[in-house]
Design an enzyme around this catalytic site. Structure first.
Site, PDB file in Angstrom:
ATOM      1  N   LYS A   1       0.841  -1.205   0.000  1.00 38.76           N
ATOM      2  CA  LYS A   1       0.000   0.000   0.000  1.00 38.76           C
ATOM      3  C   LYS A   1       0.867   1.242   0.000  1.00 38.76           C
ATOM      4  O   LYS A   1       2.026   1.225   0.443  1.00 38.76           O
ATOM      5  CB  LYS A   1      -0.932   0.029   1.210  1.00 38.76           C
ATOM      6  CG  LYS A   1      -0.247   0.037   2.586  1.00 38.76           C
ATOM      7  CD  LYS A   1       0.168   1.398   3.109  1.00 38.76           C
ATOM      8  CE  LYS A   1       0.865   1.330   4.461  1.00 38.76           C
ATOM      9  NZ  LYS A   1       1.641   2.526   4.793  1.00 38.76           N
TER      10      LYS A   1
ATOM     11  N   MET B   1       5.413   0.385   3.329  1.00 37.14           N
ATOM     12  CA  MET B   1       4.404  -0.066   2.364  1.00 37.14           C
ATOM     13  C   MET B   1       3.621  -1.265   2.893  1.00 37.14           C
ATOM     14  O   MET B   1       2.953  -1.973   2.136  1.00 37.14           O
ATOM     15  CB  MET B   1       5.058  -0.383   1.021  1.00 37.14           C
ATOM     16  CG  MET B   1       5.697   0.859   0.404  1.00 37.14           C
ATOM     17  SD  MET B   1       6.183   0.624  -1.304  1.00 37.14           S
ATOM     18  CE  MET B   1       4.595   0.736  -2.143  1.00 37.14           C
ATOM     19  N   ALA B   2       3.692  -1.489   4.183  1.00 36.50           N
ATOM     20  CA  ALA B   2       2.899  -2.517   4.874  1.00 36.50           C
ATOM     21  C   ALA B   2       3.178  -3.930   4.366  1.00 36.50           C
ATOM     22  O   ALA B   2       2.267  -4.763   4.289  1.00 36.50           O
ATOM     23  CB  ALA B   2       1.398  -2.201   4.806  1.00 36.50           C
ATOM     24  N   GLY B   3       4.429  -4.211   4.023  1.00 39.66           N
ATOM     25  CA  GLY B   3       4.779  -5.536   3.517  1.00 39.66           C
ATOM     26  C   GLY B   3       4.562  -6.632   4.557  1.00 39.66           C
ATOM     27  O   GLY B   3       3.987  -7.680   4.255  1.00 39.66           O
ATOM     28  N   GLY B   4       5.016  -6.400   5.780  1.00 39.19           N
ATOM     29  CA  GLY B   4       4.827  -7.398   6.843  1.00 39.19           C
ATOM     30  C   GLY B   4       3.349  -7.604   7.128  1.00 39.19           C
ATOM     31  O   GLY B   4       2.901  -8.741   7.347  1.00 39.19           O
ATOM     32  N   SER B   5       2.592  -6.532   7.099  1.00 38.97           N
ATOM     33  CA  SER B   5       1.140  -6.622   7.325  1.00 38.97           C
ATOM     34  C   SER B   5       0.471  -7.393   6.197  1.00 38.97           C
ATOM     35  O   SER B   5      -0.447  -8.182   6.422  1.00 38.97           O
ATOM     36  CB  SER B   5       0.534  -5.223   7.408  1.00 38.97           C
ATOM     37  OG  SER B   5       1.105  -4.503   8.462  1.00 38.97           O
ATOM     38  N   ALA B   6       0.935  -7.161   4.968  1.00 41.50           N
ATOM     39  CA  ALA B   6       0.384  -7.877   3.816  1.00 41.50           C
ATOM     40  C   ALA B   6       0.619  -9.379   3.978  1.00 41.50           C
ATOM     41  O   ALA B   6      -0.284 -10.196   3.758  1.00 41.50           O
ATOM     42  CB  ALA B   6       1.041  -7.374   2.529  1.00 41.50           C
TER      43      ALA B   6
ATOM     44  N   GLY C   1       9.650  -0.725   4.853  1.00 40.29           N
ATOM     45  CA  GLY C   1       9.700   0.343   3.850  1.00 40.29           C
ATOM     46  C   GLY C   1       8.535   1.305   3.881  1.00 40.29           C
ATOM     47  O   GLY C   1       8.454   2.203   3.050  1.00 40.29           O
TER      48      GLY C   1
ATOM     49  N   ASP D   1      -2.301  -2.112  10.019  1.00 40.85           N
ATOM     50  CA  ASP D   1      -2.422  -2.132   8.554  1.00 40.85           C
ATOM     51  C   ASP D   1      -2.824  -3.498   8.004  1.00 40.85           C
ATOM     52  O   ASP D   1      -2.941  -3.655   6.785  1.00 40.85           O
ATOM     53  CB  ASP D   1      -1.065  -1.774   7.914  1.00 40.85           C
ATOM     54  CG  ASP D   1      -0.644  -0.343   8.182  1.00 40.85           C
ATOM     55  OD1 ASP D   1      -1.480   0.443   8.681  1.00 40.85           O
ATOM     56  OD2 ASP D   1       0.512  -0.017   7.878  1.00 40.85           O
TER      57      ASP D   1
HETATM   58  O1  C5P Z   1       0.037  -1.526  14.486  1.00 40.70           O
HETATM   59  P1  C5P Z   1       1.462  -1.745  14.078  1.00 40.70           P
HETATM   60  O2  C5P Z   1       2.036  -2.976  14.677  1.00 40.70           O
HETATM   61  O3  C5P Z   1       1.656  -1.678  12.603  1.00 40.70           O
HETATM   62  O4  C5P Z   1       2.263  -0.512  14.693  1.00 40.70           O
HETATM   63  C1  C5P Z   1       3.654  -0.487  14.771  1.00 40.70           C
HETATM   64  C2  C5P Z   1       4.083   0.659  15.676  1.00 40.70           C
HETATM   65  O5  C5P Z   1       3.739   1.911  15.057  1.00 40.70           O
HETATM   66  C3  C5P Z   1       3.356   0.692  17.008  1.00 40.70           C
HETATM   67  O6  C5P Z   1       4.050  -0.064  17.964  1.00 40.70           O
HETATM   68  C4  C5P Z   1       3.379   2.180  17.358  1.00 40.70           C
HETATM   69  O7  C5P Z   1       4.622   2.548  17.889  1.00 40.70           O
HETATM   70  C5  C5P Z   1       3.262   2.843  16.004  1.00 40.70           C
HETATM   71  N1  C5P Z   1       1.868   3.204  15.669  1.00 40.70           N
HETATM   72  C6  C5P Z   1       1.279   4.267  16.321  1.00 40.70           C
HETATM   73  N2  C5P Z   1      -0.018   4.604  16.013  1.00 40.70           N
HETATM   74  C7  C5P Z   1      -0.707   3.932  15.080  1.00 40.70           C
HETATM   75  C8  C5P Z   1      -0.120   2.847  14.390  1.00 40.70           C
HETATM   76  C9  C5P Z   1       1.183   2.512  14.706  1.00 40.70           C
HETATM   77  O8  C5P Z   1       1.885   4.916  17.171  1.00 40.70           O
HETATM   78  N3  C5P Z   1      -1.956   4.288  14.796  1.00 40.70           N
END
Ligand code: C5P
Length: 308
Positions: free
Chosen positions: A6, A105-110, A103, A142
């Site tokens: 993304k 681009m949310a690769g790990g999330s994908a 990067g 993501d």
């Molecule tokens: O949700 P995700 O695991 O992708 O988030 C990674 C890190 O990004 C979180 O630990 C946090 O530090 C930060 N984050 C945030 N607010 C969000 C999404 C992510 O502070 N809405």
């Protein structure tokens, strides 16, 4: 499973919430940079691990940032599904990576979204889509978008998704960095730079640009509140952005928490020959900076994770 990267058309970041996450308005747009995730029943093995992971496909510097243990979000997706359903025989997960790693681009999330759907099928859980989306949201902000794809707005911490009408097909170029940026570090730097962030709102100019379908209006409306934080941590990104802008990109921004930079080249009502010419110029300019590890074109929007 094939699952897209993304880019954020808008990333508005509000104050840090009590749970440590930030309130977001996050306009996700899925683009045709895909990871392929293969999940197979594992042959009998000595370890009692639920998942074993392998990865290939990206450059060495990107693959070096892919964790191959239980901390990988794809492995965590399998574990969460097993815990929630009581199903779960050991699986081997192979990730053929094209999406930049760490990067923005949310690769790990994908990969997590793909693993969730693949394990659900392999284990015969048959969870309804709503339930898969709920588990995805628990895994990361993501991950649910990896299931949904196309163009959608995420609120809450980014995980509450509302699809937006597809604005059409746009052409992009992505400049990958040799470096990764930790999302948490970039949000931390954001807090330092903007201690009094206002509540995030969907940008009216972006909504209008998406409804109108014009690439020039979209290019002008792109915005990312995390960009100053990413530039503060990796100042060289400013030169990458400027190189693409000067070569005629209609819009240029850091993707998500970076460091990948995204350049909008055209689409919608633009003449395809003009777009191709602009693309050649932008790609050449980015390559000549010597700052980009790879320069990769892609189209968006595209659907979310699909079974191949
Ligand atoms: O949700 P995700 O695991 O992708 O988030 C990674 C890190 O990004 C979180 O630990 C946090 O530090 C930060 N984050 C945030 N607010 C969000 C999404 C992510 O502070 N809405």
């Amino acid at each position: 499973m094939r699952v897209p990267a993304k880019v954020n058309l808008q990333l508005a970041v509000g104050p840090r919430r009590e749970d440590g996450f930030h309130a977001l308005v996050n306009v996700f747009h899925a683009v045709s940079l895909f990871d392929e995730v293969t999940v197979k029943a594992a042959p009998p093995r000595q370890s009692r691990a639920l998942t074993e992971l392998t990865a290939a496909g990206q450059s060495e510097s990107h693959l070096a940032r892919v964790p191959l243990d239980g901390s990988n979000l794809a492995a965590r997706a399998a574990t969460l599904l097993a815990e929630e359903t009581g199903a779960g025989s050991p699986v081997d997960i192979h990730i053929d990576k094209r999406i930049p790693v760490a990067g923005g681009m949310a690769g790990g999330s994908a990969d997590a979204a793909a693993a969730l759907v693949a394990c659900d099928r392999l284990w015969g859980c048959g969870l309804p889509r709503e339930r898969l989306l709920e588990l995805a949201a628990r895994l990361g902000s993501d991950v649910a978008f990896g299931l949904v794809g196309d163009t959608a707005v995420g609120t809450g911490r980014g995980e509450l998704l509302e699809p937006l009408a597809s604005p059409g097909r746009f052409r992009w170029v992505f400049a990958l960095s040799t470096r990764g940026l930790s999302t948490a570090d970039v949000f931390g730097e954001y807090d330092r730079l903007r201690p009094d962030a206002p509540e995030p709102r969907l940008d009216a100019a972006l909504e209008k640009a998406l409804a109108g379908g014009g690439a020039r209006a979209l290019g002008r409306a792109l915005s990312n509140d995390l960009q100053p934080a990413a530039l503060s941590l990796l100042p060289e990104l400013e030169r990458t952005l400027e190189a693409g802008r000067s070569a005629g990109a209609l819009g240029a921004l850091v993707s998500g928490s970076g460091p990948t930079c995204a350049f909008l080249l055209g689409g919608g009502d633009e003449d395809p020959d003009e777009v191709a010419e602009r693309e050649a110029g932008v790609v050449a300019a980015l390559r000549s900076t010597g700052l980009c590890e790879q320069v990769v074109p892609a189209d968006g929007d595209v659907p979310g994770s699909t079974v191949l």
